[in-house]
Design a protein around this motif. Structure first.
Motif, PDB file in Angstrom:
ATOM      1  N   ASP A  29     -65.590  24.506 -28.512  1.00 14.41           N
ATOM      2  CA  ASP A  29     -66.096  23.708 -29.208  1.00 14.41           C
ATOM      3  C   ASP A  29     -67.453  23.845 -30.141  1.00 14.41           C
ATOM      4  N   ALA A  30     -67.756  25.249 -29.876  1.00 13.97           N
ATOM      5  CA  ALA A  30     -68.969  25.504 -30.583  1.00 13.97           C
ATOM      6  C   ALA A  30     -69.032  25.463 -31.965  1.00 13.97           C
ATOM      7  N   HIS A  31     -69.735  24.841 -32.539  1.00 14.68           N
ATOM      8  CA  HIS A  31     -69.797  24.749 -34.129  1.00 14.68           C
ATOM      9  C   HIS A  31     -70.656  25.580 -34.676  1.00 14.68           C
ATOM     10  N   THR A  32     -71.695  26.205 -34.097  1.00 15.22           N
ATOM     11  CA  THR A  32     -72.704  26.926 -34.911  1.00 15.22           C
ATOM     12  C   THR A  32     -73.011  28.044 -33.806  1.00 15.22           C
ATOM     13  N   ILE A  33     -73.238  29.455 -34.327  1.00 18.50           N
ATOM     14  CA  ILE A  33     -73.533  30.294 -33.511  1.00 18.50           C
ATOM     15  C   ILE A  33     -74.462  31.111 -34.339  1.00 18.50           C
ATOM     16  N   ARG A  34     -75.572  31.622 -33.549  1.00 18.36           N
ATOM     17  CA  ARG A  34     -76.787  32.404 -34.412  1.00 18.36           C
ATOM     18  C   ARG A  34     -77.138  33.617 -33.592  1.00 18.36           C
ATOM     19  N   SER A  35     -77.345  34.591 -34.243  1.00 19.67           N
ATOM     20  CA  SER A  35     -77.912  35.643 -33.853  1.00 19.67           C
ATOM     21  C   SER A  35     -79.158  36.186 -34.505  1.00 19.67           C
ATOM     22  N   SER A  36     -80.366  35.891 -33.844  1.00 24.59           N
ATOM     23  CA  SER A  36     -81.745  36.369 -34.469  1.00 24.59           C
ATOM     24  C   SER A  36     -82.600  37.342 -33.816  1.00 24.59           C
ATOM     25  N   ILE A  37     -82.795  38.223 -34.792  1.00 29.08           N
ATOM     26  CA  ILE A  37     -83.504  39.419 -34.202  1.00 29.08           C
ATOM     27  C   ILE A  37     -84.887  39.695 -35.088  1.00 29.08           C
ATOM     28  N   VAL A  38     -85.841  39.837 -34.279  1.00 26.37           N
ATOM     29  CA  VAL A  38     -87.259  40.327 -34.822  1.00 26.37           C
ATOM     30  C   VAL A  38     -87.780  41.507 -34.134  1.00 26.37           C
ATOM     31  N   LEU A  39     -88.027  42.575 -34.877  1.00 26.43           N
ATOM     32  CA  LEU A  39     -88.353  43.765 -34.132  1.00 26.43           C
ATOM     33  C   LEU A  39     -89.593  44.229 -34.870  1.00 26.43           C
ATOM     34  N   PRO A  40     -90.264  45.077 -34.193  1.00 26.86           N
ATOM     35  CA  PRO A  40     -91.392  46.082 -34.771  1.00 26.86           C
ATOM     36  C   PRO A  40     -90.543  46.791 -36.022  1.00 26.86           C
ATOM     37  N   PRO A  41     -91.564  47.238 -36.885  1.00 26.90           N
ATOM     38  CA  PRO A  41     -91.111  48.118 -38.084  1.00 26.90           C
ATOM     39  C   PRO A  41     -90.349  49.446 -37.276  1.00 26.90           C
ATOM     40  N   ASN A  42     -89.327  49.873 -38.081  1.00 24.85           N
ATOM     41  CA  ASN A  42     -88.615  50.929 -37.520  1.00 24.85           C
ATOM     42  C   ASN A  42     -88.328  51.734 -38.602  1.00 24.85           C
ATOM     43  N   PRO A  43     -88.831  53.269 -38.808  1.00 23.49           N
ATOM     44  CA  PRO A  43     -88.614  53.911 -39.794  1.00 23.49           C
ATOM     45  C   PRO A  43     -87.296  54.340 -40.182  1.00 23.49           C
ATOM     46  N   LEU A  84     -72.347  32.490 -42.728  1.00 23.14           N
ATOM     47  CA  LEU A  84     -70.944  32.511 -43.140  1.00 23.14           C
ATOM     48  C   LEU A  84     -70.053  31.595 -42.198  1.00 23.14           C
ATOM     49  N   GLN A  85     -68.830  31.020 -42.747  1.00 21.49           N
ATOM     50  CA  GLN A  85     -67.888  30.309 -42.256  1.00 21.49           C
ATOM     51  C   GLN A  85     -66.932  31.202 -41.312  1.00 21.49           C
ATOM     52  N   ALA A  86     -66.608  30.802 -40.220  1.00 21.52           N
ATOM     53  CA  ALA A  86     -65.403  31.463 -39.561  1.00 21.52           C
ATOM     54  C   ALA A  86     -64.192  30.138 -39.146  1.00 21.52           C
ATOM     55  N   GLY A  87     -63.586  29.726 -39.812  1.00 25.90           N
ATOM     56  CA  GLY A  87     -62.987  28.389 -39.315  1.00 25.90           C
ATOM     57  C   GLY A  87     -63.668  27.227 -39.697  1.00 25.90           C
ATOM     58  N   THR A  88     -63.636  26.628 -38.286  1.00 28.22           N
ATOM     59  CA  THR A  88     -64.572  25.487 -38.387  1.00 28.22           C
ATOM     60  C   THR A  88     -66.029  25.888 -37.690  1.00 28.22           C
ATOM     61  N   ARG A  89     -66.416  27.126 -37.463  1.00 28.20           N
ATOM     62  CA  ARG A  89     -67.659  27.676 -36.869  1.00 28.20           C
ATOM     63  C   ARG A  89     -68.616  28.140 -38.203  1.00 28.20           C
ATOM     64  N   THR A  90     -69.870  27.859 -37.875  1.00 22.68           N
ATOM     65  CA  THR A  90     -70.932  28.126 -38.850  1.00 22.68           C
ATOM     66  C   THR A  90     -71.609  29.372 -38.009  1.00 22.68           C
ATOM     67  N   ILE A  91     -71.969  30.558 -38.777  1.00 21.55           N
ATOM     68  CA  ILE A  91     -72.373  31.784 -38.177  1.00 21.55           C
ATOM     69  C   ILE A  91     -73.778  32.045 -39.047  1.00 21.55           C
ATOM     70  N   GLU A  92     -74.615  32.291 -38.221  1.00 25.07           N
ATOM     71  CA  GLU A  92     -75.972  32.745 -38.805  1.00 25.07           C
ATOM     72  C   GLU A  92     -76.373  34.050 -38.300  1.00 25.07           C
ATOM     73  N   LEU A  93     -76.435  35.014 -38.899  1.00 26.00           N
ATOM     74  CA  LEU A  93     -77.028  36.232 -38.564  1.00 26.00           C
ATOM     75  C   LEU A  93     -78.375  36.451 -39.479  1.00 26.00           C
ATOM     76  N   ARG A  94     -79.492  36.852 -38.542  1.00 24.69           N
ATOM     77  CA  ARG A  94     -80.739  37.072 -39.089  1.00 24.69           C
ATOM     78  C   ARG A  94     -81.639  38.269 -38.450  1.00 24.69           C
ATOM     79  N   ALA A  95     -82.236  38.881 -39.212  1.00 30.03           N
ATOM     80  CA  ALA A  95     -83.006  40.062 -38.694  1.00 30.03           C
ATOM     81  C   ALA A  95     -84.082  40.355 -39.780  1.00 30.03           C
ATOM     82  N   ALA A  96     -85.306  40.638 -38.877  1.00 34.34           N
ATOM     83  CA  ALA A  96     -86.567  41.033 -39.699  1.00 34.34           C
ATOM     84  C   ALA A  96     -87.140  42.173 -38.880  1.00 34.34           C
TER      85      ALA A  96
END
Length: 367
Positions: free
Chosen positions: A159-173, A255-267
Motif C-alpha cells: 500500500d505504500a504510495h510514496t517512496i523516496r531516496s534522498s542523498i546528501v554527500l560531501p563534494p566528490n571529485p 516518477l510514477q510507477a503504477g500508483t506509486r510516486t517515487i522521488e530520487l534526490r541527491a546533492a
C-alpha cells in the motif's frame, strides 16, 4: 574420546581492480572477517597500484585478469573494475570455476549483457551477488523481517504510495568530473556568429545534464533502487515526470510507477549535513531508514517503522551493508545459503536503466 571437525580454512578472495572501492571499502571490511575470508590476489591494469594495494593485504598481485583467474588460491572473485568491463569479467570468472562472484553495480551495461551473465551463471553453477550494499544492511534486513509482526504494518509493502531516496554527500571529485567534463569544441573563425556559439553552448549544457542524470541514477540512486523496487510491483511501467540537475553534481528525479510516486534526490554540497535516507509511506504506516554515508565504516543503518502512536526502531548493528554483503557471499560460497535469484538481479538492472533512459529522454525533450 570425542572428535571435533577441523576448522574450515578462510576462502581466498581475488580483486579485479584496485581502485578506491577496493581500497577504502572492501579491504577494511575483509580485515574484520579473517576467520572466513582472506585476500589472496590483487589485479590492476596499473602494476604499481596492484603491488602497492597487495602489499597491504600480504597478497599476490598481477596486471592480468587471466593470471588472477588461474590462481587456485582465488575462490571468490570481486569485480571492482570500470563498469564497461563488468559483464566480460563476470562471465570469465564463472567460466574459471570460482565458488562465487561479487560484482560492483551495475553488473552489466544493458539487459542483453545481464541475460548472458545469468545464462552463464546457471550453466556453470557459479553464484553472483551485486554490491548494492544497502540490500545487505542489517538495519534494512531487520525492517523487512518485522513487517509481518504487526497487523497495521503488513500493508506497507503493498500500500505504500510514496517512496523516496534522498542523498546528501560531501563534494566528490569523481562524480563532479562526470558532471563537468570539458568537451573539445570545433575550431572556429572570427566569422562565426553569436548564434553558432550559443548553439554549441546549449548543446554542451544539455549533454552535461544528460550525463549527470544517467551517472546519477547508475552511480548513486542504484544503491537504493532494489529497495524502491521492493515497494513497486509495477516497476516495469514507469513515467518520469521531472528530471533536473543540481549543481555541481546532483539530481532531482520524480516518477510514477503504477500508483506509486517515487522521488530520487541527491546533492553533493559542502554546506549541507551529509545524510542518506530511504522512506516508504502508506496511509497507515511509514518506514524510514537512515544509512551511514557511503565509504564510512560506521555500523549499520537505523530503521524506524511508525504507525499511529506506535514506533519501532531497529539498529544500529555492529556492521554495515559492505560487511553484510561479504558475510552473505561467504555463506553462499560455503554452500550454507542460497544465491539470489538471477532474474531479480536482471529486474533491478532493468529498473535502473529504464529510469536513467527516461530521465535523459525527458531532459532532451525539455531543452
Amino acid at each position: 574420546m570425542t572428535s571435533s571437525a577441523a576448522p574450515t580454512a578462510p576462502l581466498g578472495v581475488g580483486f579485479l581492480g584496485a581502485g578506491p572501492v577496493t581500497q577504502a571499502i572492501h579491504l577494511p571490511a575483509l580485515a574484520r572477517l579473517t576467520d572466513t575470508l582472506r585476500v589472496q590476489h590483487i589485479m590492476d591494469v596499473d602494476p604499481a597500484v596492484a603491488a602497492s594495494v597487495a602489499s597491504r593485504a600480504a597478497a599476490a598481485h598481477s596486471s592480468s585478469m587471466e593470471e588472477l583467474l588461474a590462481d587456485p588460491a582465488v575462490e571468490i572473485v570481486a569485480i571492482c573494475s570500470p563498469h564497461q568491463f563488468h559483464a566480460e569479467q563476470v562471465i570469465a570468472a564463472c567460466r574459471a570455476g570460482k565458488k562465487a562472484i561479487l560484482c560492483e553495480k551495475p553488473f552489466a551495461m544493458n539487459v542483453d549483457e545481464a541475460k548472458k551473465i545469468a545464462a552463464v551463471s546457471a550453466e556453470t553453477g557459479v553464484p553472483i551477488i551485486v554490491g548494492a550494499m544497502h540490500t545487505f544492511d542489517p538495519g534494512w534486513l531487520a525492517a523487512t523481517e518485522s513487517w509481518g509482526s504487526a497487523e497495521h504494518w503488513e500493508g506497507l509493502l503493498t500500500d505504500a504510495h510514496t517512496i523516496r531516496s534522498s542523498i546528501v554527500l560531501p563534494p566528490n571529485p569523481r562524480f563532479e568530473d562526470f558532471a563537468t567534463e570539458v568537451r573539445d569544441r570545433p575550431a572556429g573563425n572570427s566569422s562565426n556568429n553569436q548564434a553558432t556559439t550559443a548553439q554549441l553552448a546549449a548543446a554542451e549544457e544539455l549533454a552535461q545534464l544528460q550525463k549527470v542524470l544517467r551517472d546519477g541514477v547508475m552511480g548513486l540512486a542504484i544503491h537504493d533502487l532494489p529497495l524502491v523496487r521492493r515497494f513497486t510491483p509495477d516497476f516495469e511501467n514507469i513515467q518520469v515526470l521531472q528530471a533536473k540537475r543540481v549543481k555541481p553534481f546532483g539530481y532531482v528525479i520524480s516518477l510514477q510507477a503504477g500508483t506509486r510516486t517515487i522521488e530520487l534526490r541527491a546533492a553533493m554540497n559542502s554546506t549541507w549535513k551529509p545524510e542518506w535516507n530511504f522512506e516508504a509511506i502508506s496511509d497507515d504506516a511509514a518506514l524510514r531508514i537512515d544509512f551511514t554515508p557511503s565509504y564510512v565504516q560506521a555500523g549499520s543503518a537505523v530503521a524506524t517503522i511508525s504507525s499511529g502512536t506506535e514506533t519501532r526502531s531497529y539498529g544500529p548493528y555492529a556492521y554495515n551493508g559492505y560487511e553484510g554483503e561479504w558475510r552473505e557471499l561467504a555463506a553462499i560460497a560455503a554452500g550454507s545459503k542460497k544465491a539470489p535469484d538471477a532474474q531479480s538481479l536482471i529486474h533491478d538492472l532493468t529498473f535502473a536503466i529504464s529510469i536513467a533512459d527516461a530521465a535523459v529522454e525527458l531532459a532532451g525533450a525539455a531543452s
